[in-house]
Design a protein around this motif. Structure first.
Motif, PDB file in Angstrom:
ATOM      1  N   ALA A 201       1.107  -1.062   0.139  1.00 33.03           N
ATOM      2  CA  ALA A 201       0.130   0.064   0.103  1.00 33.03           C
ATOM      3  C   ALA A 201       0.806   1.204   0.148  1.00 33.03           C
ATOM      4  O   ALA A 201       0.545   2.218  -0.878  1.00 33.03           O
ATOM      5  CB  ALA A 201      -0.798   0.074   1.182  1.00 33.03           C
ATOM      6  N   CYS A 206      -0.982   4.609  -1.220  1.00 28.54           N
ATOM      7  CA  CYS A 206      -2.007   4.819  -0.611  1.00 28.54           C
ATOM      8  C   CYS A 206      -2.205   5.885   0.693  1.00 28.54           C
ATOM      9  O   CYS A 206      -1.033   6.132   1.296  1.00 28.54           O
ATOM     10  CB  CYS A 206      -2.595   3.480  -0.094  1.00 28.54           C
ATOM     11  N   ILE A 209      -3.151   4.782   5.480  1.00 26.61           N
ATOM     12  CA  ILE A 209      -2.865   3.417   5.497  1.00 26.61           C
ATOM     13  C   ILE A 209      -3.085   3.162   6.924  1.00 26.61           C
ATOM     14  O   ILE A 209      -2.171   3.589   7.894  1.00 26.61           O
ATOM     15  CB  ILE A 209      -1.466   3.207   5.133  1.00 26.61           C
TER      16      ILE A 209
END
Length: 362
Positions: A201, A206, A209
């Protein structure tokens, strides 16, 4: 070797069967310990005994069968899960759901019923072929289909976990959730699979997280590996509410590595609409969970995932490339044990003292 359920493994000499035309003999340098090995030891996954476990092997090719052209003696390789490579599902690029997955990985024999290992002293059949490798051994017989050639300038003894646990975590984020830059994700359970998901991720950008676990050391490590927010559910009476305050009206993705009903439910509850939750946690084939249909409405999805829905021939080299670029430091999860201490490695994994134990051969 496992001779009795829920008993320590024994170290014994065995004899290898002759290679079939599509098989590969690998000198094992390292083998990761995975939760699935534990489920075999405790009897959750029924296996014929005696059996040799280990399904995160890495090493050097020692010999190949007459029909093998994809690898050659001297190649460095990682061994992954067994798949036929020919069925409709494999041909569609999704070998984790091979129509022959169970007999190729769990039955302890080749498809023709023969075994790859024999007892050294009295010629007994020893059930190998666990995930088409049984890599808790100095040498293992695999198939060309589950043998992945890797660069020889990466520490080969550390690469085995890429074949299952780390592949599962990273693959689920990359292949199933298809997480993208700027999308939010929550990861429940921070073993090797969950922390691999955190790293993946982070690698794709991302944000936020969110990492959830009851182990403070795992939460600290998750933060170092890219988690922006961490939660101990024992300290948060309303975990879903607290997570939702970070990214209202919810996260794009959620990932369950635990497999209990309450955790799967929380994965759905933290999602925005639309949103996608994936579950890989295994608590047995008969493991009833309860969710509200409302949590699936308005475009939310719940997916069960095996092996990260990965093609190991593609994903494992990709993860190694990410590691070499400093974007996927999976080696930080690993602690090595000499092979003769394999039961200590298993105990360290069960107790949560080590994220990813790897037994290594001199």
């Amino acid at each position: 070797m496992l001779r009795e359920i829920d008993q320590p493994l024994s170290i014994e000499e065995v004899e290898l069967d002759e290679l079939q035309d599509d098989e590969v003999l690998v000198e094992i340098k390292g083998a990761g310990i995975c939760h699935t090995d534990m489920t075999a030891i405790d009897g959750t996954v029924p296996l014929p005994l005696p059996t040799v476990l280990g399904h995160e092997g890495s090493g050097v090719v020692a010999a190949v069968g007459a029909a093998v052209t994809s690898v050659a003696p001297g190649d460095h390789v990682v061994l992954s899960f067994g798949h036929c490579g020919e069925c409709r599902i494999c041909s569609a690029g999704r070998p984790a759901y091979c129509e022959l997955f169970a007999p190729l990985n769990y039955f302890g024999t080749r498809l023709d019923g023969s075994v790859t290992l024999h007892g050294h002293d009295h010629g007994e059949d020893v059930h190998g072929n666990w995930f088409q490798q049984s890599s808790f051994a100095s040498r293992a017989i695999a198939k060309a289909t589950n043998t992945v050639k890797v660069p020889d300038d990466v520490p080969i003894e550390l690469l085995g976990p890429l074949g299952c646990g780390i592949q599962t975590g990273a693959g689920t984020v990359l292949n199933v959730l298809r997480a993208r830059e700027g999308e939010g994700i929550a990861i429940f359970g921070l073993g090797g699979v969950g922390l691999a998901a955190v790293m993946a991720a982070k690698a794709v950008g991302c944000a936020p997280i969110v990492a959830v676990d009851t182990n403070p050391e795992r939460l600290a490590l998750a933060t170092e590996l890219g988690a922006t927010d961490v939660f101990d559910p024992a300290r948060h009476r309303d975990l879903v509410w607290d997570v939702m305050q970070i990214a209202a009206p919810g996260l794009d993705h959620a990932f369950d590595t635990v497999g209990t009903g309450p955790v799967v439910r929380q994965c759905l509850e933290v999602l925005r609409s639309p949103g996608h939750a994936a579950t890989v946690g295994f608590q047995g084939l008969e493991n009833e969970i309860t969710i509200d249909q409302g949590h699936l409405m308005l475009g939310r999805t719940l997916s069960g995932v095996i092996e990260g829905d990965s093609d190991p021939q593609q994903l494992i080299p990709e993860l190694i490339a990410m590691h070499r670029a400093g974007r996927f430091p999976f080696d930080r999860l690993i602690e090595t044990f000499p092979f003769e201490r394999i039961n200590d490695a298993l105990a360290a994994s069960t107790a949560g003292r080590v994220v990813k134990p790897v037994v290594v051969f001199a």
